[in-house]
Design a protein around this motif. Structure first.
Motif, short mmCIF file in Angstrom:
data_model
loop_
_atom_site.label_atom_id
_atom_site.label_comp_id
_atom_site.label_asym_id
_atom_site.label_seq_id
_atom_site.Cartn_x
_atom_site.Cartn_y
_atom_site.Cartn_z
N GLN A 7 52.15 103.48 37.59
CA GLN A 7 51.84 103.89 38.95
C GLN A 7 52.58 105.14 39.34
O GLN A 7 52.22 105.78 40.32
CB GLN A 7 52.15 102.75 39.91
CG GLN A 7 51.21 101.60 39.77
CD GLN A 7 51.43 100.57 40.85
OE1 GLN A 7 52.41 100.59 41.57
NE2 GLN A 7 50.49 99.65 40.97
N VAL A 42 47.19 104.78 41.51
CA VAL A 42 46.96 103.34 41.60
C VAL A 42 45.80 102.97 40.69
O VAL A 42 44.93 103.79 40.43
CB VAL A 42 46.65 102.89 43.05
CG1 VAL A 42 47.83 103.10 43.95
CG2 VAL A 42 45.43 103.58 43.59
N LYS A 43 45.81 101.74 40.25
CA LYS A 43 44.66 101.29 39.50
C LYS A 43 43.58 100.89 40.51
O LYS A 43 43.87 100.47 41.63
CB LYS A 43 45.01 100.13 38.58
CG LYS A 43 45.53 98.89 39.25
CD LYS A 43 45.89 97.85 38.22
CE LYS A 43 46.44 96.61 38.93
NZ LYS A 43 46.77 95.58 37.99
N PRO A 44 42.31 101.05 40.14
CA PRO A 44 41.23 100.76 41.09
C PRO A 44 41.24 99.30 41.55
O PRO A 44 41.51 98.39 40.77
CB PRO A 44 39.96 101.06 40.29
CG PRO A 44 40.39 101.96 39.20
CD PRO A 44 41.81 101.59 38.89
N SER A 45 40.97 99.10 42.82
CA SER A 45 40.87 97.75 43.36
C SER A 45 39.57 97.12 42.90
O SER A 45 38.68 97.81 42.39
CB SER A 45 40.96 97.79 44.89
OG SER A 45 39.91 98.56 45.41
N PRO A 46 39.39 95.82 43.07
CA PRO A 46 38.15 95.17 42.66
C PRO A 46 36.93 95.79 43.35
O PRO A 46 37.01 96.26 44.48
CB PRO A 46 38.33 93.72 43.09
CG PRO A 46 39.80 93.53 43.17
CD PRO A 46 40.37 94.86 43.57
N VAL A 92 35.93 94.62 46.91
CA VAL A 92 36.78 95.13 48.00
C VAL A 92 36.38 96.56 48.34
O VAL A 92 36.29 96.94 49.51
CB VAL A 92 38.27 95.04 47.61
CG1 VAL A 92 39.15 95.71 48.63
CG2 VAL A 92 38.67 93.60 47.41
N ARG A 93 36.13 97.38 47.30
CA ARG A 93 35.72 98.76 47.54
C ARG A 93 34.38 98.84 48.25
O ARG A 93 34.20 99.61 49.19
CB ARG A 93 35.67 99.53 46.23
CG ARG A 93 37.05 99.82 45.69
CD ARG A 93 36.98 100.66 44.48
NE ARG A 93 36.71 99.77 43.34
CZ ARG A 93 36.37 100.17 42.15
NH1 ARG A 93 36.21 101.44 41.91
NH2 ARG A 93 36.17 99.31 41.18
N ALA A 110 39.88 103.63 51.15
CA ALA A 110 38.89 103.25 50.14
C ALA A 110 38.88 104.25 49.00
O ALA A 110 38.81 103.88 47.82
CB ALA A 110 37.52 103.14 50.77
N ASN A 123 42.02 103.89 46.84
CA ASN A 123 41.95 102.74 45.95
C ASN A 123 40.92 102.91 44.85
O ASN A 123 40.84 102.08 43.95
CB ASN A 123 41.65 101.47 46.74
CG ASN A 123 42.84 100.99 47.52
OD1 ASN A 123 43.96 101.18 47.10
ND2 ASN A 123 42.60 100.41 48.67
N THR A 124 40.11 103.95 44.93
CA THR A 124 39.09 104.16 43.92
C THR A 124 39.45 105.28 42.96
O THR A 124 39.40 105.11 41.75
CB THR A 124 37.74 104.48 44.60
OG1 THR A 124 37.44 103.44 45.53
CG2 THR A 124 36.63 104.56 43.59
#
Length: 110
Positions: free
Chosen positions: A3, A15-19, A22-23, A73, A76-77
């Motif tokens: 990170q 950051v690693k992408p969120s699920p 969620v996106r 968003a 997180n992507t």
């Protein structure tokens, strides 16, 4: 995936992408928050009630919420941030987007 990464005078935060659910939910909420005040203003104008000052206030407030939610968003992507230390007292913040993860770029030979 780390990170953070520190190389010489550059600190890279990522950051690693969120699920995906969620996106999709965050993008859908930001789209709805943009559409609601605009559609309310259009429906009021079409019913010949006129333009009221509250519409502009609601568009401004909802626009701030959309901006913040879309920023989260996208962070997180795709995004990573780089902090570049030029001297002991100066700090330069550079926000970069890794385009390789957004779209597949064709490699052109020069």
């Amino acid at each position: 995936m780390a990170q953070y990464q520190l190389k010489e005078n550059k600190l890279t935060l990522s950051v690693k992408p969120s699920p995906i659910f969620v996106r999709i939910l965050m993008f859908a909420f930001s789209f709805m928050l943009f559409i609601l005040p605009v559609s309310g203003m259009i429906s009021s104008i079409s019913e010949v009630k006129g333009i009221q000052s509250g519409f502009f206030i609601s568009i401004f407030v909802f626009g701030l919420m959309v901006f913040y939610l879309l920023r989260i968003a996208l962070w997180n992507t795709y995004e990573k941030k780089e902090l570049v230390f030029q001297s002991m007292s100066a700090l330069t913040l550079q926000i970069t987007v890794d385009l390789k993860t957004i779209i597949q770029l064709k490699h052109y030979k020069q």
